[in-house]
Design a protein around this motif. Structure first.
Motif, PDB file in Angstrom:
ATOM      1  N   SER A  39       0.808  -1.226   0.000  1.00  0.00           N
ATOM      2  CA  SER A  39       0.000   0.000   0.000  1.00  0.00           C
ATOM      3  C   SER A  39       0.844   1.281   0.000  1.00  0.00           C
ATOM      4  O   SER A  39       0.478   2.238  -0.679  1.00  0.00           O
ATOM      5  N   ASN A  40       1.951   1.309   0.709  1.00  0.00           N
ATOM      6  CA  ASN A  40       2.812   2.500   0.668  1.00  0.00           C
ATOM      7  C   ASN A  40       3.696   2.520  -0.578  1.00  0.00           C
ATOM      8  O   ASN A  40       3.946   3.583  -1.143  1.00  0.00           O
ATOM      9  N   ALA A  41       4.162   1.372  -1.009  1.00  0.00           N
ATOM     10  CA  ALA A  41       5.081   1.302  -2.151  1.00  0.00           C
ATOM     11  C   ALA A  41       4.448   1.810  -3.439  1.00  0.00           C
ATOM     12  O   ALA A  41       5.077   2.537  -4.201  1.00  0.00           O
ATOM     13  N   TYR A  42       3.204   1.462  -3.689  1.00  0.00           N
ATOM     14  CA  TYR A  42       2.619   1.917  -4.947  1.00  0.00           C
ATOM     15  C   TYR A  42       2.111   3.344  -4.872  1.00  0.00           C
ATOM     16  O   TYR A  42       1.733   3.921  -5.888  1.00  0.00           O
ATOM     17  N   ILE A  43       2.161   3.943  -3.687  1.00  0.00           N
ATOM     18  CA  ILE A  43       1.830   5.367  -3.560  1.00  0.00           C
ATOM     19  C   ILE A  43       3.095   6.224  -3.637  1.00  0.00           C
ATOM     20  O   ILE A  43       3.169   7.167  -4.419  1.00  0.00           O
ATOM     21  N   ASN A  44       4.115   5.872  -2.826  1.00  0.00           N
ATOM     22  CA  ASN A  44       5.302   6.734  -2.763  1.00  0.00           C
ATOM     23  C   ASN A  44       6.457   6.307  -3.670  1.00  0.00           C
ATOM     24  O   ASN A  44       7.451   7.014  -3.768  1.00  0.00           O
ATOM     25  N   ASP A  45       6.361   5.155  -4.311  1.00  0.00           N
ATOM     26  CA  ASP A  45       7.372   4.709  -5.273  1.00  0.00           C
ATOM     27  C   ASP A  45       8.777   4.645  -4.653  1.00  0.00           C
ATOM     28  O   ASP A  45       9.759   4.989  -5.289  1.00  0.00           O
ATOM     29  N   GLU A  46       8.852   4.191  -3.395  1.00  0.00           N
ATOM     30  CA  GLU A  46      10.129   4.101  -2.687  1.00  0.00           C
ATOM     31  C   GLU A  46      10.445   2.647  -2.336  1.00  0.00           C
ATOM     32  O   GLU A  46       9.587   1.930  -1.821  1.00  0.00           O
ATOM     33  N   LEU A  47      11.673   2.244  -2.588  1.00  0.00           N
ATOM     34  CA  LEU A  47      12.111   0.883  -2.292  1.00  0.00           C
ATOM     35  C   LEU A  47      11.969   0.562  -0.802  1.00  0.00           C
ATOM     36  O   LEU A  47      11.674  -0.571  -0.427  1.00  0.00           O
ATOM     37  N   SER A  49       9.635   1.088   1.038  1.00  0.00           N
ATOM     38  CA  SER A  49       8.247   0.746   1.355  1.00  0.00           C
ATOM     39  C   SER A  49       7.891  -0.693   1.009  1.00  0.00           C
ATOM     40  O   SER A  49       6.746  -1.113   1.167  1.00  0.00           O
ATOM     41  N   THR A  50       8.874  -1.436   0.524  1.00  0.00           N
ATOM     42  CA  THR A  50       8.638  -2.828   0.146  1.00  0.00           C
ATOM     43  C   THR A  50       9.845  -3.653   0.595  1.00  0.00           C
ATOM     44  O   THR A  50      10.646  -3.196   1.408  1.00  0.00           O
ATOM     45  N   ILE A  51      10.006  -4.841   0.063  1.00  0.00           N
ATOM     46  CA  ILE A  51      11.182  -5.671   0.333  1.00  0.00           C
ATOM     47  C   ILE A  51      11.958  -5.802  -0.966  1.00  0.00           C
ATOM     48  O   ILE A  51      11.410  -6.192  -1.994  1.00  0.00           O
ATOM     49  N   ASP A  52      13.215  -5.461  -0.917  1.00  0.00           N
ATOM     50  CA  ASP A  52      14.088  -5.468  -2.086  1.00  0.00           C
ATOM     51  C   ASP A  52      14.376  -6.912  -2.525  1.00  0.00           C
ATOM     52  O   ASP A  52      14.937  -7.704  -1.761  1.00  0.00           O
ATOM     53  N   TYR A  53      13.997  -7.246  -3.748  1.00  0.00           N
ATOM     54  CA  TYR A  53      14.213  -8.627  -4.209  1.00  0.00           C
ATOM     55  C   TYR A  53      15.690  -8.957  -4.362  1.00  0.00           C
ATOM     56  O   TYR A  53      16.075 -10.123  -4.329  1.00  0.00           O
ATOM     57  N   PHE A  85      12.726  -9.133   7.770  1.00  0.00           N
ATOM     58  CA  PHE A  85      11.895  -8.121   7.123  1.00  0.00           C
ATOM     59  C   PHE A  85      10.583  -7.977   7.886  1.00  0.00           C
ATOM     60  O   PHE A  85       9.749  -8.879   7.872  1.00  0.00           O
ATOM     61  N   LYS A  86      10.408  -6.868   8.515  1.00  0.00           N
ATOM     62  CA  LYS A  86       9.193  -6.609   9.305  1.00  0.00           C
ATOM     63  C   LYS A  86       7.946  -6.585   8.419  1.00  0.00           C
ATOM     64  O   LYS A  86       6.849  -6.884   8.873  1.00  0.00           O
ATOM     65  N   LYS A  87       8.101  -6.235   7.142  1.00  0.00           N
ATOM     66  CA  LYS A  87       6.965  -6.134   6.223  1.00  0.00           C
ATOM     67  C   LYS A  87       6.497  -7.500   5.701  1.00  0.00           C
ATOM     68  O   LYS A  87       5.460  -7.604   5.079  1.00  0.00           O
ATOM     69  N   LEU A  88       7.271  -8.534   5.954  1.00  0.00           N
ATOM     70  CA  LEU A  88       6.953  -9.877   5.467  1.00  0.00           C
ATOM     71  C   LEU A  88       5.709 -10.417   6.168  1.00  0.00           C
ATOM     72  O   LEU A  88       5.630 -10.440   7.392  1.00  0.00           O
ATOM     73  N   LYS A  89       4.723 -10.844   5.381  1.00  0.00           N
ATOM     74  CA  LYS A  89       3.487 -11.403   5.926  1.00  0.00           C
ATOM     75  C   LYS A  89       3.416 -12.926   5.754  1.00  0.00           C
ATOM     76  O   LYS A  89       2.757 -13.612   6.513  1.00  0.00           O
ATOM     77  N   TYR A  90       4.068 -13.432   4.720  1.00  0.00           N
ATOM     78  CA  TYR A  90       3.967 -14.856   4.353  1.00  0.00           C
ATOM     79  C   TYR A  90       5.144 -15.182   3.455  1.00  0.00           C
ATOM     80  O   TYR A  90       5.603 -14.337   2.680  1.00  0.00           O
TER      81      TYR A  90
END
Length: 115
Positions: A39-47, A49-53, A85-90
């Motif tokens: 939800s934050n990554a596709y709004i602010n376009d910042e790495l 806000s997601t997990i770097d592959y 990674f705190k953002k990891l859900k599954y």
């Protein structure tokens, strides 16, 4: 919610219970799938806000260098490392050993772990 999927990571490793596998090694094919809140990554376009592959790949690559007798053990080690990674859900990982040392013709043997 979104998914990051790394498909068909090709790495070499020395995993297995048979003594020859420790020395000879084998080729592995790994698929990694994680769920992340985008939800934050596709709004602010910042790495951030997601997990770097790239980081995901480096964890898999580093863990593949550490010998395990069982692919199940290796899969659990990788998923445990991903929990930084705190953002990891599954997370879901599939590890396939190419041309396993069996008395027969088989392309690969795989294990899958989901958490």
């Amino acid at each position: 919610m979104g998914k990051i999927i790394l498909n068909k990571i090709k790495l070499f490793g020395h995993h297995g219970c048979i003594p020859e596998e420790k020395f000879i090694g084998n080729n592995y094919l790994i698929n990694l799938e994680i769920e992340v809140d985008f939800s934050n990554a596709y709004i602010n376009d910042e790495l951030s806000s997601t997990i770097d592959y790239v980081h995901l790949y480096s964890i898999v690559k580093e863990e593949m260098k550490i010998r395990s007798k069982l692919m199940e053990h290796l899969a659990k080690r990788i998923i445990t490392k991903l929990k930084i990674f705190k953002k990891l859900k599954y997370a879901k990982i599939k590890i396939c050993k190419k041309n396993p040392p069996l008395k027969g013709i088989i392309e690969e043997v795989c294990v899958v772990l989901e958490e």
